[in-house]
Scaffold this motif. Structure first.
Motif, PDB file in Angstrom:
ATOM      1  N   ALA B 194       0.843  -1.206   0.000  1.00  0.00           N
ATOM      2  CA  ALA B 194       0.000   0.000   0.000  1.00  0.00           C
ATOM      3  C   ALA B 194       0.875   1.253   0.000  1.00  0.00           C
ATOM      4  O   ALA B 194       0.577   2.229  -0.697  1.00  0.00           O
ATOM      5  CB  ALA B 194      -0.920  -0.012   1.214  1.00  0.00           C
ATOM      6  N   GLU B 195       1.956   1.229   0.749  1.00  0.00           N
ATOM      7  CA  GLU B 195       2.846   2.395   0.802  1.00  0.00           C
ATOM      8  C   GLU B 195       3.479   2.654  -0.566  1.00  0.00           C
ATOM      9  O   GLU B 195       3.576   3.788  -1.023  1.00  0.00           O
ATOM     10  CB  GLU B 195       3.927   2.156   1.852  1.00  0.00           C
ATOM     11  N   LEU B 196       3.892   1.567  -1.236  1.00  0.00           N
ATOM     12  CA  LEU B 196       4.489   1.714  -2.566  1.00  0.00           C
ATOM     13  C   LEU B 196       3.481   2.282  -3.563  1.00  0.00           C
ATOM     14  O   LEU B 196       3.838   3.055  -4.454  1.00  0.00           O
ATOM     15  CB  LEU B 196       4.954   0.345  -3.071  1.00  0.00           C
ATOM     16  N   LEU B 197       2.223   1.892  -3.414  1.00  0.00           N
ATOM     17  CA  LEU B 197       1.204   2.339  -4.368  1.00  0.00           C
ATOM     18  C   LEU B 197       0.753   3.765  -4.092  1.00  0.00           C
ATOM     19  O   LEU B 197       0.122   4.390  -4.954  1.00  0.00           O
ATOM     20  CB  LEU B 197       0.013   1.382  -4.340  1.00  0.00           C
ATOM     21  N   ALA B 198       1.071   4.279  -2.925  1.00  0.00           N
ATOM     22  CA  ALA B 198       0.863   5.696  -2.592  1.00  0.00           C
ATOM     23  C   ALA B 198      -0.512   6.209  -3.015  1.00  0.00           C
ATOM     24  O   ALA B 198      -0.630   7.170  -3.775  1.00  0.00           O
ATOM     25  CB  ALA B 198       1.962   6.549  -3.222  1.00  0.00           C
ATOM     26  N   GLY B 199      -1.535   5.531  -2.556  1.00  0.00           N
ATOM     27  CA  GLY B 199      -2.879   6.034  -2.804  1.00  0.00           C
ATOM     28  C   GLY B 199      -3.637   5.342  -3.917  1.00  0.00           C
ATOM     29  O   GLY B 199      -4.848   5.515  -4.041  1.00  0.00           O
ATOM     30  N   ILE B 200      -2.957   4.572  -4.745  1.00  0.00           N
ATOM     31  CA  ILE B 200      -3.676   3.811  -5.780  1.00  0.00           C
ATOM     32  C   ILE B 200      -4.344   2.625  -5.090  1.00  0.00           C
ATOM     33  O   ILE B 200      -3.681   1.855  -4.389  1.00  0.00           O
ATOM     34  CB  ILE B 200      -2.716   3.315  -6.879  1.00  0.00           C
ATOM     35  N   THR B 201      -5.661   2.510  -5.265  1.00  0.00           N
ATOM     36  CA  THR B 201      -6.360   1.411  -4.600  1.00  0.00           C
ATOM     37  C   THR B 201      -6.502   0.242  -5.564  1.00  0.00           C
ATOM     38  O   THR B 201      -6.698   0.419  -6.762  1.00  0.00           O
ATOM     39  CB  THR B 201      -7.755   1.853  -4.116  1.00  0.00           C
ATOM     40  N   ILE B 202      -6.377  -0.962  -5.018  1.00  0.00           N
ATOM     41  CA  ILE B 202      -6.524  -2.166  -5.830  1.00  0.00           C
ATOM     42  C   ILE B 202      -7.542  -3.086  -5.162  1.00  0.00           C
ATOM     43  O   ILE B 202      -7.870  -2.904  -3.986  1.00  0.00           O
ATOM     44  CB  ILE B 202      -5.172  -2.888  -6.030  1.00  0.00           C
ATOM     45  N   GLU B 203      -8.026  -4.060  -5.927  1.00  0.00           N
ATOM     46  CA  GLU B 203      -9.122  -4.907  -5.446  1.00  0.00           C
ATOM     47  C   GLU B 203      -8.682  -5.739  -4.240  1.00  0.00           C
ATOM     48  O   GLU B 203      -9.424  -5.941  -3.295  1.00  0.00           O
ATOM     49  CB  GLU B 203      -9.605  -5.846  -6.560  1.00  0.00           C
ATOM     50  N   TRP B 210       6.181  -4.346  -7.608  1.00  0.00           N
ATOM     51  CA  TRP B 210       7.621  -4.278  -7.915  1.00  0.00           C
ATOM     52  C   TRP B 210       8.036  -2.822  -8.020  1.00  0.00           C
ATOM     53  O   TRP B 210       7.411  -2.041  -8.734  1.00  0.00           O
ATOM     54  CB  TRP B 210       7.911  -4.954  -9.252  1.00  0.00           C
ATOM     55  N   LEU B 211       9.115  -2.478  -7.336  1.00  0.00           N
ATOM     56  CA  LEU B 211       9.689  -1.139  -7.474  1.00  0.00           C
ATOM     57  C   LEU B 211      10.905  -1.253  -8.392  1.00  0.00           C
ATOM     58  O   LEU B 211      11.890  -1.910  -8.048  1.00  0.00           O
ATOM     59  CB  LEU B 211      10.107  -0.604  -6.102  1.00  0.00           C
ATOM     60  N   LEU B 277       6.066   6.238 -12.301  1.00  0.00           N
ATOM     61  CA  LEU B 277       5.023   5.617 -13.128  1.00  0.00           C
ATOM     62  C   LEU B 277       4.515   4.367 -12.417  1.00  0.00           C
ATOM     63  O   LEU B 277       5.319   3.583 -11.909  1.00  0.00           O
ATOM     64  CB  LEU B 277       5.628   5.146 -14.447  1.00  0.00           C
ATOM     65  N   THR B 278       3.222   4.179 -12.425  1.00  0.00           N
ATOM     66  CA  THR B 278       2.681   2.923 -11.907  1.00  0.00           C
ATOM     67  C   THR B 278       1.959   2.224 -13.051  1.00  0.00           C
ATOM     68  O   THR B 278       1.077   2.812 -13.684  1.00  0.00           O
ATOM     69  CB  THR B 278       1.709   3.178 -10.744  1.00  0.00           C
ATOM     70  N   ALA B 279       2.360   0.989 -13.339  1.00  0.00           N
ATOM     71  CA  ALA B 279       1.812   0.260 -14.491  1.00  0.00           C
ATOM     72  C   ALA B 279       1.394  -1.137 -14.068  1.00  0.00           C
ATOM     73  O   ALA B 279       1.869  -1.677 -13.060  1.00  0.00           O
ATOM     74  CB  ALA B 279       2.860   0.189 -15.603  1.00  0.00           C
TER      75      ALA B 279
END
Lengths: 221, 331
Positions: B194-203, B210-211, B277-279
């Motif tokens: 969650a910290e890596l995604l910095a606000g992007i929510t996933i199911e 992966w960083l 970038l988040t992909a």
């Protein structure tokens, strides 16, 4: 938006060919050096390397890979000065040993110049250009700046912010739509836009203009 | 044989097999994990992945070659550990073994010396000290970095092991102390993701995050469908250079977020900025993508930096090993 059809002011003659900073963060040193050169009324290029070196030295904890702030670079130009380009030619890459990065013995004489900040407004830029003064611009670039269409950059989609960048306003005119445009000299080499110069539509410029300055008349002793 | 002797025997055998198969050389060129299933095939074992009730895997000694079956009911990382355990049995010449959850329990109820040796083999084969050091050198991590759960999680992804197994390996190799290991174990991979995604929510938080940075140039990675990729790349935008994401999109990745970390005021003009970038690619797929740092108005081939990544997002193995199926398809 169409191409620029009417040029009202063009100071390009005061500058040499567009230069290329390569992949180093030296745009501000190039913009100040070329504006300095034009203010001297000489076509000899000033050493961007020399000015950048002094600006980095004046930056607390400064590193040549990080870029420099405008007030610091202006202090370096006013207080430390710079040689001609021939005194310290631009380096495409820094020496691997950073202690070797220093002015060569032949980097003299030094030319100093004071600068005058202006309000970052398009109308003020045009007014200065009309008096024959090039204006150094600090812009927050958007992605459209990287791919001018027929040499012109205008507001539109796909224009995410990228970075702060320094260029020199050297002219103004109107696009075929009647919209006012500013002609800028960049430091990304002659293959960017129109041989290294590009037109920026005034609304685009005003949306992204952060700081401006002109050279004071006369060398600083 | 004592427990200690069994552990030693397993670890030494794993090191011998690394040398025999030149594993280190292969990993140094890929920057990824150790190919445990490939090692089983090189030892002429018949390998298949099938649903197994109550077992993670088993091995038998056939008339002319050993056979290994691994459960399809667990994720790839557990399949890899099970495969390494069965590889231990095969390489150590054990006749047969049925293996359940007990092989995943460190210092647990296991008393059979053959199982202890096989488990020691598995840990030493998948997570040797040199592999952890190799990844650390590549990423610029030091001993202190390995007390940071976020970096240990990225280490685990690159070595193809679970977060817990990686913590244990770091402790076993004396890279971290017991207290640090305990603190790492208490960290939640969900929170790290969650910290890596910095606000992007996933199911859900089953996929990995992966960083990737410029330090991952040339990486060969094994993930699963829906894994997310956070790319943090230094961009020289003030010099005209932008990372070109066209190939990433052409490769089938959706870009969920693309932003640059630009200070609100021009404290420094023209300096490098961080592009984040988040992909994500949701389907099971194998391929490559490349990002290049170039001046957009110039022709191709003028990049000053690049990130090339080869990916396999098929996740867990099912049926015949993928590498064998690909060889057959190519023949």
């Amino acid at each position: 938006m169409g191409t620029v059809v009417a040029t009202h002011c063009d100071l390009r003659v005061a500058f040499g060919d567009a230069r290329n900073q390569g992949d180093r963060p030296t745009c501000l040193a190039f913009a100040l050096s070329d504006a300095h050169s034009a203010a001297r009324g000489a076509t000899e290029a000033m050493s961007a390397e020399h000015l950048y070196y002094h600006a980095v030295q004046r930056t607390p904890g400064g590193h040549p890979s990080d870029g420099v702030a405008l007030p610091v670079a202006c202090d370096a130009l006013k207080l430390d000065g710079q040689s001609l380009e021939t005194g310290w030619p631009y380096l495409t890459a820094l020496p691997s040993e950073l202690t070797h990065w220093k002015p060569p013995p032949g980097a003299t004489p030094l030319f100093r110049r004071a600068t005058q900040p202006l309000a970052p407004k398009g109308a003020d830029v045009i007014a200065r250009l009309d008096t024959g003064q090039p204006v150094v611009l600090i812009l927050l670039l958007g992605e459209r700046f990287y791919n001018p269409i027929d040499g012109l950059i205008a507001i539109g989609p796909n224009d995410a912010d990228t970075d702060y960048h320094a260029v020199i306003a050297v002219g103004h005119g109107n696009a075929s739509t009647g919209e006012a445009c500013i002609l800028v000299r960049n430091s990304w080499g002659p293959d960017w836009a129109l041989e290294g110069y590009g037109w920026i539509a005034l609304p685009y410029l005003e949306a992204r203009l952060k700081q401006t300055l002109v050279m004071e008349p006369g060398n600083t002793p | 044989m004592s427990r200690r002797q069994a552990i030693l025997e397993g670890a030494m055998a794993a090191a011998r097999l690394h040398d025999q198969l030149d594993v280190r050389h292969a990993v140094e060129s890929s920057g990824g994990s150790i190919d445990v299933f490939g090692a089983l095939l090189l030892l002429k074992a018949a390998l298949i992945f099938r649903p197994l009730d109550g077992l993670l895997g088993f091995c038998i000694r056939g008339a002319d070659r050993p056979g290994v079956v691994i459960s399809t009911q667990r994720p790839l990382r557990i399949q890899r550990f099970t495969g390494a355990h069965e590889l231990g049995h095969v390489y150590l010449g054990h006749t047969e073994s049925l293996d359940g959850e007990e092989i995943l329990t460190r210092g647990g109820p296991m008393t059979n010396e053959l199982e202890i040796a096989a488990n020691s083999f598995a840990s030493a084969f998948l997570l040797p000290k040199w592999l952890l050091q190799l990844q650390a050198r590549r990423q610029g991590w030091d001993r202190a970095s390995m007390s940071n759960p976020r970096m240990v999680y990225q280490m685990a992804l690159r070595v193809g092991a679970s977060y817990e197994a990686t913590c244990v390996a770091l402790q076993t190799h004396n890279i971290i102390d017991d207290v640090t290991a305990k603190e790492l174990m208490s960290a939640s991979p969900r929170d790290i993701k969650a910290e890596l995604l910095a606000g992007i929510t996933i199911e859900n938080y089953y996929p990995d995050v992966w960083l990737l940075t410029e330090r991952d140039e040339g990486l060969v990675l094994e993930g699963q469908p829906d894994d997310l990729f956070v790319l943090r790349l230094t961009e020289k935008a003030g010099a005209g250079y932008l990372w070109n994401t066209t190939d990433l999109i052409k490769s089938g990745f959706a870009i969920l977020r693309d932003r640059r970390e630009i200070p609100p005021t021009p404290e420094s003009v023209g300096g490098p900025v961080m592009r984040a970038l988040t992909a994500r690619r949701s389907d099971a797929a194998q391929g490559r993508f490349a990002l290049e740092l170039q001046r957009p108005w110039q022709k191709e081939g003028t990049a000053i930096a690049a990130l090339h990544v080869a990916y396999d997002l098929y996740g867990k193995e099912v049926g015949m090993p993928r590498s064998v199926r690909r060889q057959l398809a190519a023949a």
